[in-house]
Design a protein around this motif. Structure first.
Motif, PDB file in Angstrom:
ATOM      1  N   PRO A   3       0.824  -1.210   0.000  1.00 31.50           N
ATOM      2  CA  PRO A   3       0.000   0.000   0.000  1.00 31.50           C
ATOM      3  C   PRO A   3       0.859   1.262   0.000  1.00 31.50           C
ATOM      4  O   PRO A   3       1.831   1.361   0.760  1.00 31.50           O
ATOM      5  N   GLY A   4       0.514   2.179  -0.906  1.00 32.20           N
ATOM      6  CA  GLY A   4       1.226   3.450  -0.973  1.00 32.20           C
ATOM      7  C   GLY A   4       2.586   3.393  -1.630  1.00 32.20           C
ATOM      8  O   GLY A   4       3.269   4.425  -1.712  1.00 32.20           O
ATOM      9  N   ALA A   5       3.003   2.216  -2.099  1.00 33.26           N
ATOM     10  CA  ALA A   5       4.336   2.068  -2.679  1.00 33.26           C
ATOM     11  C   ALA A   5       4.275   2.032  -4.202  1.00 33.26           C
ATOM     12  O   ALA A   5       3.229   1.803  -4.802  1.00 33.26           O
ATOM     13  N   GLU A   6       5.415   2.258  -4.829  1.00 32.81           N
ATOM     14  CA  GLU A   6       5.535   2.145  -6.288  1.00 32.81           C
ATOM     15  C   GLU A   6       5.289   0.702  -6.703  1.00 32.81           C
ATOM     16  O   GLU A   6       5.607  -0.241  -5.964  1.00 32.81           O
ATOM     17  N   LEU A   7       4.727   0.518  -7.896  1.00 33.86           N
ATOM     18  CA  LEU A   7       4.540  -0.834  -8.430  1.00 33.86           C
ATOM     19  C   LEU A   7       5.901  -1.454  -8.714  1.00 33.86           C
ATOM     20  O   LEU A   7       6.783  -0.789  -9.256  1.00 33.86           O
ATOM     21  N   PRO A   8       6.104  -2.718  -8.344  1.00 34.61           N
ATOM     22  CA  PRO A   8       7.398  -3.358  -8.598  1.00 34.61           C
ATOM     23  C   PRO A   8       7.725  -3.382 -10.088  1.00 34.61           C
ATOM     24  O   PRO A   8       6.877  -3.711 -10.925  1.00 34.61           O
ATOM     25  N   ALA A   9       8.946  -3.035 -10.419  1.00 34.58           N
ATOM     26  CA  ALA A   9       9.375  -3.036 -11.815  1.00 34.58           C
ATOM     27  C   ALA A   9       9.283  -4.443 -12.394  1.00 34.58           C
ATOM     28  O   ALA A   9       9.674  -5.416 -11.742  1.00 34.58           O
ATOM     29  N   GLY A  10       8.754  -4.545 -13.603  1.00 31.03           N
ATOM     30  CA  GLY A  10       8.651  -5.839 -14.271  1.00 31.03           C
ATOM     31  C   GLY A  10       7.499  -6.690 -13.800  1.00 31.03           C
ATOM     32  O   GLY A  10       7.344  -7.826 -14.253  1.00 31.03           O
ATOM     33  N   SER A  11       6.657  -6.181 -12.904  1.00 28.29           N
ATOM     34  CA  SER A  11       5.520  -6.958 -12.385  1.00 28.29           C
ATOM     35  C   SER A  11       4.367  -6.931 -13.376  1.00 28.29           C
ATOM     36  O   SER A  11       4.348  -6.146 -14.328  1.00 28.29           O
ATOM     37  N   ARG A  12       3.382  -7.795 -13.139  1.00 30.71           N
ATOM     38  CA  ARG A  12       2.199  -7.842 -14.009  1.00 30.71           C
ATOM     39  C   ARG A  12       1.490  -6.499 -14.048  1.00 30.71           C
ATOM     40  O   ARG A  12       0.923  -6.105 -15.073  1.00 30.71           O
TER      41      ARG A  12
ATOM     42  N   ASP B  15      -5.342   0.679  -1.820  1.00 29.85           N
ATOM     43  CA  ASP B  15      -4.636   0.573  -0.534  1.00 29.85           C
ATOM     44  C   ASP B  15      -5.399  -0.246   0.492  1.00 29.85           C
ATOM     45  O   ASP B  15      -4.787  -0.938   1.323  1.00 29.85           O
ATOM     46  N   GLU B  16      -6.733  -0.201   0.470  1.00 29.98           N
ATOM     47  CA  GLU B  16      -7.506  -0.972   1.445  1.00 29.98           C
ATOM     48  C   GLU B  16      -7.262  -2.475   1.251  1.00 29.98           C
ATOM     49  O   GLU B  16      -7.013  -3.205   2.212  1.00 29.98           O
ATOM     50  N   VAL B  17      -7.337  -2.931  -0.002  1.00 29.00           N
ATOM     51  CA  VAL B  17      -7.086  -4.341  -0.296  1.00 29.00           C
ATOM     52  C   VAL B  17      -5.642  -4.711   0.021  1.00 29.00           C
ATOM     53  O   VAL B  17      -5.371  -5.736   0.665  1.00 29.00           O
ATOM     54  N   LEU B  18      -4.706  -3.888  -0.403  1.00 33.80           N
ATOM     55  CA  LEU B  18      -3.293  -4.203  -0.206  1.00 33.80           C
ATOM     56  C   LEU B  18      -2.931  -4.217   1.281  1.00 33.80           C
ATOM     57  O   LEU B  18      -2.085  -5.021   1.703  1.00 33.80           O
ATOM     58  N   THR B  19      -3.571  -3.380   2.080  1.00 25.16           N
ATOM     59  CA  THR B  19      -3.332  -3.396   3.526  1.00 25.16           C
ATOM     60  C   THR B  19      -3.857  -4.695   4.133  1.00 25.16           C
ATOM     61  O   THR B  19      -3.201  -5.316   4.985  1.00 25.16           O
ATOM     62  N   GLY B  20      -5.038  -5.137   3.685  1.00 26.83           N
ATOM     63  CA  GLY B  20      -5.578  -6.402   4.176  1.00 26.83           C
ATOM     64  C   GLY B  20      -4.695  -7.575   3.810  1.00 26.83           C
ATOM     65  O   GLY B  20      -4.472  -8.483   4.630  1.00 26.83           O
ATOM     66  N   VAL B  21      -4.168  -7.561   2.595  1.00 33.71           N
ATOM     67  CA  VAL B  21      -3.295  -8.655   2.155  1.00 33.71           C
ATOM     68  C   VAL B  21      -2.047  -8.733   3.026  1.00 33.71           C
ATOM     69  O   VAL B  21      -1.584  -9.837   3.362  1.00 33.71           O
ATOM     70  N   GLN B  22      -1.502  -7.598   3.421  1.00 38.45           N
ATOM     71  CA  GLN B  22      -0.297  -7.612   4.257  1.00 38.45           C
ATOM     72  C   GLN B  22      -0.544  -8.307   5.602  1.00 38.45           C
ATOM     73  O   GLN B  22       0.382  -8.859   6.204  1.00 38.45           O
ATOM     74  N   LYS B  23      -1.803  -8.327   6.046  1.00 39.55           N
ATOM     75  CA  LYS B  23      -2.122  -8.992   7.314  1.00 39.55           C
ATOM     76  C   LYS B  23      -2.033 -10.518   7.209  1.00 39.55           C
ATOM     77  O   LYS B  23      -2.084 -11.221   8.227  1.00 39.55           O
ATOM     78  N   LEU B  24      -1.926 -11.021   5.976  1.00 37.61           N
ATOM     79  CA  LEU B  24      -1.798 -12.467   5.785  1.00 37.61           C
ATOM     80  C   LEU B  24      -0.373 -12.967   6.007  1.00 37.61           C
ATOM     81  O   LEU B  24      -0.164 -14.165   6.166  1.00 37.61           O
ATOM     82  N   GLN B  25       0.598 -12.051   6.004  1.00 38.82           N
ATOM     83  CA  GLN B  25       1.989 -12.485   6.116  1.00 38.82           C
ATOM     84  C   GLN B  25       2.255 -13.283   7.400  1.00 38.82           C
ATOM     85  O   GLN B  25       2.872 -14.362   7.354  1.00 38.82           O
ATOM     86  N   PRO B  26       1.782 -12.826   8.580  1.00 39.93           N
ATOM     87  CA  PRO B  26       2.004 -13.628   9.790  1.00 39.93           C
ATOM     88  C   PRO B  26       1.333 -14.995   9.736  1.00 39.93           C
ATOM     89  O   PRO B  26       1.847 -15.969  10.304  1.00 39.93           O
TER      90      PRO B  26
ATOM     91  N   SER C 157     -13.975  -9.142   4.431  1.00 40.42           N
ATOM     92  CA  SER C 157     -14.835  -8.013   4.074  1.00 40.42           C
ATOM     93  C   SER C 157     -14.377  -7.306   2.801  1.00 40.42           C
ATOM     94  O   SER C 157     -15.128  -6.519   2.219  1.00 40.42           O
ATOM     95  N   LEU C 158     -13.168  -7.588   2.360  1.00 40.41           N
ATOM     96  CA  LEU C 158     -12.630  -6.956   1.152  1.00 40.41           C
ATOM     97  C   LEU C 158     -12.916  -7.769  -0.103  1.00 40.41           C
ATOM     98  O   LEU C 158     -12.699  -7.292  -1.219  1.00 40.41           O
ATOM     99  N   ALA C 159     -13.386  -8.986   0.059  1.00 39.27           N
ATOM    100  CA  ALA C 159     -13.586  -9.879  -1.079  1.00 39.27           C
ATOM    101  C   ALA C 159     -14.850  -9.517  -1.853  1.00 39.27           C
ATOM    102  O   ALA C 159     -15.866  -9.139  -1.268  1.00 39.27           O
ATOM    103  N   GLU C 160     -14.780  -9.673  -3.167  1.00 37.76           N
ATOM    104  CA  GLU C 160     -15.961  -9.513  -4.018  1.00 37.76           C
ATOM    105  C   GLU C 160     -16.751 -10.810  -3.962  1.00 37.76           C
ATOM    106  O   GLU C 160     -16.226 -11.890  -4.211  1.00 37.76           O
ATOM    107  N   ARG C 161     -18.055 -10.703  -3.638  1.00 35.21           N
ATOM    108  CA  ARG C 161     -18.879 -11.896  -3.469  1.00 35.21           C
ATOM    109  C   ARG C 161     -20.156 -11.882  -4.325  1.00 35.21           C
ATOM    110  O   ARG C 161     -20.930 -12.837  -4.278  1.00 35.21           O
TER     111      ARG C 161
END
Length: 334
Positions: free
Chosen positions: A219-228, A245-256, A317-321
């Motif tokens: 969230p809030g970062a530059e897109l990785p070079a060479g990424s999709r 950013d809302e989705v990307l912040t939620g995804v970061q919570k999956l790391q632990p 809550s971020l998922a499209e259903r």
């Protein structure tokens, strides 16, 4: 590698399918594509998915070349028909009898095989009578050019109507290929229950949400070079709906959660879709062979209730259903 039955059939496929939607013939050079296919084979993958429309038929050619010399009976090769191919004339798309019967021959030639294990309607064709489409598929099966028939992104009513006609014609639809991931759950409410009723399995695409569930987009970062997300050949368009950013912040919570299981984020995402009992296989793509070797480690992973709950807390809550998101074009694309 683990294997599952595909629908109400005797066909077993690998839990991880190697697919080449945005890679072969487009993003990835042919030599690298061949290395990725080799890595898939070495990792125990036996199931390979493509379509005539991918890179306007080039992806089928690349896959056929990469699999040349392998024992055909040890592989499950899938392809699809519907989207425009060739010069994109008035009959170069859709599910008319003409397009289906001409397209299967073209696919077999490019794939260097006498038959495909699964031939799939890549979308529902609103402009062709369903009876015509299903009769053409029945003839493809009877000719021995395809062993089984599947569909892609059909809604529950379309699946029911198609299966009824297929049964009357002496064959069965055994699979549906929808988008499905932690972030895209539109099949859960209607398509999955209908499929369980009809003896149809899901072969899911984009289980890692076009790479978003790997955690590499911050969230809030530059897109990785060479990424999709930076690919102007089509990748950027497919991923943009997830890049907020809302989705990307939620995804970061999956790391632990992933760390606690000793899994990568991608492995966690793949393992999650495979917990759905109606999912027979998850399709992965790759631009490097090591991605294949890493992702196959999701096969056979079991996630307990506490892990699934933690994933829902982070992402649910971020998922499209909305089941209405399972939709095919109202007119044939050209």
């Amino acid at each position: 590698m683990e294997f599952r039955y595909l629908g109400n059939s005797g066909l077993k496929i690998s839990e991880i399918t190697y697919g080449n939607w945005l890679t072969h013939g487009s993003q990835v050079e042919n030599d690298t594509a061949a290395q990725c296919v080799r890595a898939a084979l070495d990792s125990g993958i036996t199931t390979f998915d493509t379509a005539d429309a991918y890179a306007n038929t080039a992806a089928e050619t690349v896959l056929g070349d990469a699999l040349a010399g392998e024992r055909r009976a040890s592989l499950e090769i899938f392809t699809k028909v519907y989207w425009p191919t060739g010069p994109k004339g008035p009959n170069d798309s859709g599910l008319s009898r003409k397009h289906i019967l001409e397209s299967i021959d073209g696919s077999l030639a490019r794939l260097k095989t006498d038959y495909v294990d699964l031939y799939q309607a890549h979308r529902y064709d609103h402009e062709t009578p369903l009876e015509e489409t299903m009769q053409a598929f029945a003839d493809v099966v009877r000719s021995g050019k395809a062993l089984y028939i599947g569909v892609s992104e059909w809604d529950a009513d379309q699946l029911r109507a198609g299966q009824k006609l297929a049964s009357e014609l002496g064959f069965r639809i055994i699979s549906n290929q929808p988008q499905y991931s932690m972030l895209w759950r539109v099949i859960e409410d209607k398509v999955v229950p209908a499929s369980e009723e009809l003896g149809i399995s899901q072969i899911v695409w984009s289980p890692v949400a076009q790479g978003v569930l790997t955690g590499k987009y911050k969230p809030g970062a530059e897109l990785p070079a060479g990424s999709r997300a930076t690919d102007e050949k089509g990748g950027a368009n497919t991923i943009k709906s997830f890049l907020n950013d809302e989705v990307l912040t939620g995804v970061q919570k999956l790391q632990p959660v992933a760390d606690g299981l000793g899994l990568s984020m991608a492995q966690l995402a793949l393992a999650w879709v495979l917990q759905n009992r109606n999912v027979a296989s998850a399709i992965i793509g790759a631009s490097r062979p090591e991605q294949v070797s890493d992702n196959v480690k999701a096969a056979g992973v079991k996630l307990d209730a506490s892990v699934l709950s933690a994933i829902d807390d982070a992402i649910g809550s971020l998922a499209e259903r909305d089941p209405a998101k399972t939709v095919s074009p109202q007119s044939r694309p050209s």
